[in-house]
Scaffold this active site. Sequence first.
Site, PDB file in Angstrom:
ATOM      1  CG  ASP A  58      48.175  62.912  84.403  1.00 41.59           C
ATOM      2  OD1 ASP A  58      47.368  63.533  85.132  1.00 41.59           O
ATOM      3  OD2 ASP A  58      49.080  62.183  84.858  1.00 41.59           O
ATOM      4  CG  HIS A  75      53.147  72.606  85.580  1.00 38.16           C
ATOM      5  ND1 HIS A  75      54.196  71.735  85.802  1.00 38.16           N
ATOM      6  CD2 HIS A  75      53.448  73.724  86.305  1.00 38.16           C
ATOM      7  CE1 HIS A  75      55.079  72.293  86.618  1.00 38.16           C
ATOM      8  NE2 HIS A  75      54.640  73.501  86.935  1.00 38.16           N
ATOM      9  CB  CYS A  83      39.907  79.354  70.058  1.00 38.95           C
ATOM     10  SG  CYS A  83      40.310  80.577  68.782  1.00 38.95           S
ATOM     11  CB  CYS A  86      37.347  83.650  69.763  1.00 43.50           C
ATOM     12  SG  CYS A  86      36.915  81.888  69.651  1.00 43.50           S
ATOM     13  CB  CYS A 107      38.541  78.422  66.638  1.00 36.68           C
ATOM     14  SG  CYS A 107      37.010  78.879  67.468  1.00 36.68           S
ATOM     15  CG  ASN A 182      59.461  61.627  96.289  1.00 30.62           C
ATOM     16  OD1 ASN A 182      58.741  61.384  95.319  1.00 30.62           O
ATOM     17  ND2 ASN A 182      60.720  61.993  96.159  1.00 30.62           N
TER      18      ASN A 182
END
Length: 216
Positions: A58, A75, A83, A86, A107, A182
């Site tokens: 995010d 990730h 692109c 290229c 692009c 956690n």
Amino acid sequence: MSVYDIDLFLRNKEDREYSWRWQKESPVWNAQPGTAHKALVKLEQAGMLTLLATQNFDALHEKAGNSDNVIVNLHGTIGTSHCMKCHQEYATADIMARLDEEPDPHCHRKLKYRGDMPCNGIIKTDVVYFGEALPDGAMEKSYSLATKADELWVIGSTLEVYPAASIVPVAAQAGVPITIMNMGHTQYDHLASRLIHEDIAVALPKLVDETIAENK
């Protein structure tokens, strides 16, 4: 229809348009940093954060103010795009801003070797889609820095997704003290020297403040 499937994304225009529109309207794109993100900025500013390996794409750590020197987006990230032909880089915000005019972004970079003709390659966000490999060197850098750290903190992870979860046993084998923060239990709780089952938005800023104070 899957938003983050590379085969579908490349297959046809309709799938790409759906993917881009969904991402623009999703909570991920519109999210803002919270107290936990800001606490990690404070930790870096204190010179006590050398690695911020995240599975979240995010871009909130970047928005909060952490530097590219410490962030490893395992990730990928929605904050930037490229692109696929290229490899020209784009700020995703710029792509999103003109999505109504160009719902299937391509692009427009002019290629000298083609007489300044536009590249016209497909643009996608730098999120790792299903079917794509993790960013080059991301895990290697994470392993290297984690095994050299004074401490490893695991923040808000179930430690069920690999290869990211493997950072914990690798660091433990190197003798690095581990904190797991956690709400639920994880498969690697037995490797932790400290377990914190509290709300991260409250517990992490507190832990950061205590750690900075202890090391002054």
